[in-house]
Structures are given as structure tokens and as C-alpha cells.
Design a protein around this motif. Sequence first.
Motif, mmCIF file in Angstrom:
data_model
loop_
_atom_site.group_PDB
_atom_site.id
_atom_site.type_symbol
_atom_site.label_atom_id
_atom_site.label_comp_id
_atom_site.label_asym_id
_atom_site.label_seq_id
_atom_site.Cartn_x
_atom_site.Cartn_y
_atom_site.Cartn_z
ATOM 1 N N VAL A 186 8.217 1.386 -2.065
ATOM 2 C CA VAL A 186 7.296 0.259 -2.087
ATOM 3 C C VAL A 186 7.784 -0.768 -1.076
ATOM 4 C CG1 VAL A 186 6.312 -1.586 -3.493
ATOM 5 C CG2 VAL A 186 6.780 0.651 -4.533
ATOM 6 N N HIS A 187 6.931 -1.111 -0.119
ATOM 7 C CA HIS A 187 7.239 -2.106 0.914
ATOM 8 C C HIS A 187 6.185 -3.212 0.834
ATOM 9 C CE1 HIS A 187 10.200 0.582 2.674
ATOM 10 N NE2 HIS A 187 9.299 1.539 2.570
ATOM 11 N N GLY A 218 -5.787 8.317 -2.258
ATOM 12 C CA GLY A 218 -4.417 8.646 -1.893
ATOM 13 C C GLY A 218 -3.497 7.463 -1.675
ATOM 14 N N VAL A 219 -3.912 6.278 -2.152
ATOM 15 C CA VAL A 219 -3.099 5.064 -1.956
ATOM 16 C C VAL A 219 -3.113 4.224 -3.231
ATOM 17 C CG1 VAL A 219 -2.825 2.931 -0.624
ATOM 18 C CG2 VAL A 219 -3.630 5.008 0.509
ATOM 19 N N LEU A 220 -1.934 3.790 -3.637
ATOM 20 C CA LEU A 220 -1.778 2.833 -4.722
ATOM 21 C C LEU A 220 -1.672 1.457 -4.069
ATOM 22 C CD1 LEU A 220 -1.188 1.958 -7.613
ATOM 23 C CD2 LEU A 220 1.178 2.675 -7.266
ATOM 24 N N ILE A 272 8.023 -4.517 -10.313
ATOM 25 C CA ILE A 272 7.008 -3.507 -10.020
ATOM 26 C C ILE A 272 7.577 -2.453 -9.071
ATOM 27 C CG2 ILE A 272 4.758 -3.102 -8.923
ATOM 28 C CD1 ILE A 272 4.524 -4.452 -11.663
ATOM 29 N N GLY A 273 8.192 -2.888 -7.994
ATOM 30 C CA GLY A 273 8.731 -1.958 -7.007
ATOM 31 C C GLY A 273 9.805 -1.048 -7.569
ATOM 32 N N ARG A 274 10.744 -1.618 -8.313
ATOM 33 C CA ARG A 274 11.844 -0.835 -8.881
ATOM 34 C C ARG A 274 11.339 0.238 -9.843
ATOM 35 N NH1 ARG A 274 14.616 -3.100 -12.971
ATOM 36 N NH2 ARG A 274 13.865 -5.139 -12.314
ATOM 37 N N ARG A 299 0.880 -1.171 0.000
ATOM 38 C CA ARG A 299 0.000 0.000 0.000
ATOM 39 C C ARG A 299 0.913 1.215 0.000
ATOM 40 N NH1 ARG A 299 -5.175 -0.603 1.089
ATOM 41 N NH2 ARG A 299 -5.296 1.407 2.137
ATOM 42 N N VAL A 300 0.943 1.933 -1.117
ATOM 43 C CA VAL A 300 1.883 3.033 -1.322
ATOM 44 C C VAL A 300 1.126 4.359 -1.308
ATOM 45 C CG1 VAL A 300 3.683 3.943 -2.832
ATOM 46 C CG2 VAL A 300 3.242 1.470 -2.778
#
Length: 96
Positions: free
Chosen positions: A90-91, A54-56, A75-77, A7-8
Amino acid sequence: MATSTARVPVERPERYIKQLVAHLAHRRTTRWLPPDAGTVEWPDGNCALACEEGVLVLTATADDAEALARVQDVIGRHLERFGARNDLRVHWSPLC
């Protein structure tokens, strides 16, 4: 099946979804699901992209832990590179 989520917090999460789907379309099967969702597919996994206020929201699913790690990495990179100005991070968290 291995699954994880991230949740970003970002402004305009739909913008990041559209950008990621367009960017990865030359290497992966992608789908833009207007107005605010998308998917990126690998032979052994996928990532669903969705918006909340407000969240991806990212949900990665793969055949095994190794494939899941690849999906998370790509995806994170890419998202962190797109959001570098805003220090986007991204966690991932495993889902049981």
C-alpha cells in the motif's frame, strides 16, 4: 482536513474490503457496504474502501496530519499482512 489515497492492484478487491472491515470491527466502527465498498472510522478520521476493476481504492481522511498517519498505518499494515502471499503493498499519495 488531511486526505490521502492509495490504489492497490489486487485480484478480487472486494474480498480485501470485506476481510478488513470484519477484522477491524472489534476495535473500530466499520461498515460493509455490499457488494464492494466499506468504511473504517476513528474518532478523528476514517478510511473509505472501494473497488474498481482489479484495484482496491483507499481514501483516508483525518482532522490533521498526525491522525491521517495513524489511519494510513493501520489500514496499510493490515492489508499488507492479509496480502503477504501476493506481496501486496500500500502506497499512499496526498490529495490536495
